[in-house]
Scaffold this active site. Structure first.
Site, short mmCIF file in Angstrom:
data_model
loop_
_atom_site.label_atom_id
_atom_site.label_comp_id
_atom_site.label_asym_id
_atom_site.label_seq_id
_atom_site.Cartn_x
_atom_site.Cartn_y
_atom_site.Cartn_z
CE LYS A 1 -26.98 142.44 -55.45
NZ LYS A 1 -26.84 142.54 -56.90
CE LYS B 1 -30.56 144.28 -49.77
NZ LYS B 1 -29.39 143.62 -49.14
N GLY C 1 -27.57 150.09 -55.95
CA GLY C 1 -28.78 150.65 -55.36
C GLY C 1 -29.99 150.67 -56.27
CD GLU D 1 -31.40 140.43 -47.84
OE1 GLU D 1 -30.66 139.53 -48.24
OE2 GLU D 1 -30.99 141.57 -47.53
CE LYS E 1 -18.83 149.44 -51.33
NZ LYS E 1 -18.01 148.29 -51.75
CD GLU F 1 -19.71 144.85 -51.19
OE1 GLU F 1 -20.71 145.50 -50.81
OE2 GLU F 1 -18.97 145.22 -52.10
CD GLU G 1 -23.40 143.36 -53.64
OE1 GLU G 1 -24.26 143.04 -54.47
OE2 GLU G 1 -22.88 144.49 -53.61
NE ARG H 1 -17.14 144.63 -59.41
CZ ARG H 1 -17.10 145.48 -58.40
NH1 ARG H 1 -15.94 145.82 -57.87
NH2 ARG H 1 -18.21 146.00 -57.89
CB VAL I 1 -13.58 151.18 -56.52
CG1 VAL I 1 -13.02 152.61 -56.51
CG2 VAL I 1 -14.46 150.96 -57.74
#
Length: 447
Positions: free
Chosen positions: A116, A158, A165, A200, A237, A275, A288, A292, A295
């Site tokens: 990241k 982070k 998370g 951040e 999510k 995102e 980020e 891929r 979902v």
């Protein structure tokens, strides 16, 4: 075009990739652990190879066993799905060096966006807005204090690796920082084998909005709008929709252009997702990139009438997308049906699906590997189905989803269906006025 693809995954996403392969006339190889011997993806595959015992590290994360399965079945490509090895640069690299086409980005692309801190530096250079924070990894407490006081509290620590998370800590004052930093580093080390963290500014009450991108081998990159993934529990999510209730055409263009710039900055190839966090003043910040398939890709597929897995395969086989264009229509919503008990803290609920009746009708789609008598194993992610609806408007989509949830009957285990039924009835969800902290801060509970 490929003749045979091995799907290095399990469950609904393995089945989903196989469905597209069959339409393209491509043979499929399924891999499975002993716990998944009765899964639908094993039954549906043209060939299936057992790659080990239940634990992921002994099966779906075991690179040598997956490559051995590809070799003995003469596969010429490998699709990683999502999760497991999907964003493992070493896996992508060894697939290529072993003569298998990895259906996804090259290893160096995964490395740049998988770390990241490196991803942040890359998109800053491309002119993509990021949340104010440290220029690199935090090496000691004094450095952390200096940065936190410069950008202002609250801040968030982070991990540079991983996701979901883990390793994240929100800090509201200096006295909390030393302990939070140590805790975050330890948790990141245990979860990802990398203790690196950065800081951040913590964006309070944001929305989580992501942009779907497609990029080919010739430098062409396009985006297919946004998905709103704001309804979350502990950074996981639960509901996704497109379009976002708060994104207008002007903002969509700005976010889409930023996403394309971020992907182009690493010469990206394949399907990916950028995102963003969106604050209350409609400022957006890069969070980020997921290198891929996501979902929640079905909501984009339904709104744009596109098979994203098909596009992944075509791009990997060398197709040019320069002249591709997709026109969005209507509104799509996805509810994740998990084997969890929402009345008791969403605790896992593995076990046998005694009755498993999925809804149908116009505008309703169910992606699942479940069936009556199937035993949901306790070893993996709790997702058992994705319920997706599409309608002309958001209001109609909510009504259709409520109807479909009523028709979705599962007995033998607990699921998140009651959670979704109640959430969709709240005034906050109907109005679209919610943020990522809604579930924790609103007092919402499932009765």
């Amino acid at each position: 075009m490929f003749k045979k693809i091995l799907i290095a995954n399990r469950g609904e996403i393995a089945l989903r990739v196989m469905q597209t392969c069959r339409e393209l006339g491509i043979s499929t190889v399924g891999v499975y652990s002993t716990a998944d011997k009765d899964s639908l993806h094993v039954r549906y595959a043209d060939e299936a190879v057992c790659i080990g015992p239940p634990l992921g590290k002994d099966s779906y994360l075991n690179i040598s066993r997956i490559l051995a399965a590809a070799e003995i079945t003469n596969a010429d490509a490998i699709h990683p799905g999502y999760g497991f090895l999907a964003e493992n640069a070493d896996f992508a690299e060894v697939c290529s060096s072993s003569g298998f086409k990895f259906i996804g980005p090259h290893a160096e692309m995964i490395r740049k966006m998988g770390d990241k801190n490196t991803a942040r530096e890359t998109v800053v250079a491309a002119g993509v807005p990021v949340v104010p924070g440290s220029d690199g990894l935090i090496s000691n407490v004094k450095e952390a204090v200096d940065i936190a006081e410069k950008i202002g509290y609250p801040v968030i620590i982070k991990p540079t690796a991983g996701g979901g998370g883990k390793g994240m800590r929100v800090v509201s004052e200096t006295s909390q920082l030393e302990n939070a930093l140590a805790t975050a580093q330890n948790e990141a080390q245990q979860a990802f084998g990398n203790s690196g963290v950065y800081i951040e500014k913590f964006v309070e009450n944001p929305r989580h909005v992501e942009i779907q991108v497609l990029a080919d081998q010739y430098g062409n990159t396009i985006h297919l709008g946004e998905r709103d993934c704001t309804i979350q529990r502990r950074h996981q999510k639960l509901i996704e929709e497109t379009p976002s209730p708060v994104v207008d055409d002007e903002l969509r263009t700005k976010m889409g252009n930023a996403a394309v710039a971020a992907a182009a900055a690493i010469n990206y190839e394949g399907a990916g997702t950028i995102e963003f966090l969106l604050d209350s003043d409609r400022n957006f910040y890069f969070m980020e990139m997921n290198t891929r398939i996501q979902v929640e890709h079905p909501v984009t597929e339904e709104r744009y009438d596109v098979d994203l897995v098909r596009q992944q395969i075509l791009i990997a086989s060398g197709e040019n997308i320069a002249n591709r264009s997709y026109t969005p229509k209507g509104h799509s919503i996805e509810c994740r049906i998990n084997a969890e008990d929402p009345k008791h803290g969403f605790r896992p609920s593995p076990g046998e699906l005694q009755v498993f009746h999925t809804p149908g009708g116009h505008g309703v789609r169910v992606d699942t590997h479940g069936y009556a008598s199937y035993k949901v194993p306790p070893h993996y992610d709790s997702l058992i189905a994705k319920l997706v609806v599409h309608a002309d408007t958001r209001e109609e989509a909510i009504e259709r989803m409520q109807r479909a949830l009523d028709e979705f009957i599962v007995t033998g285990i607990k699921t998140t269906i009651p959670f979704h039924k109640q959430l969709l009835m709240t005034s906050a969800f109907k109005s679209g006025e919610f943020d990522t902290g809604f579930l924790e801060n609103s007092g919402f509970t499932v009765s």
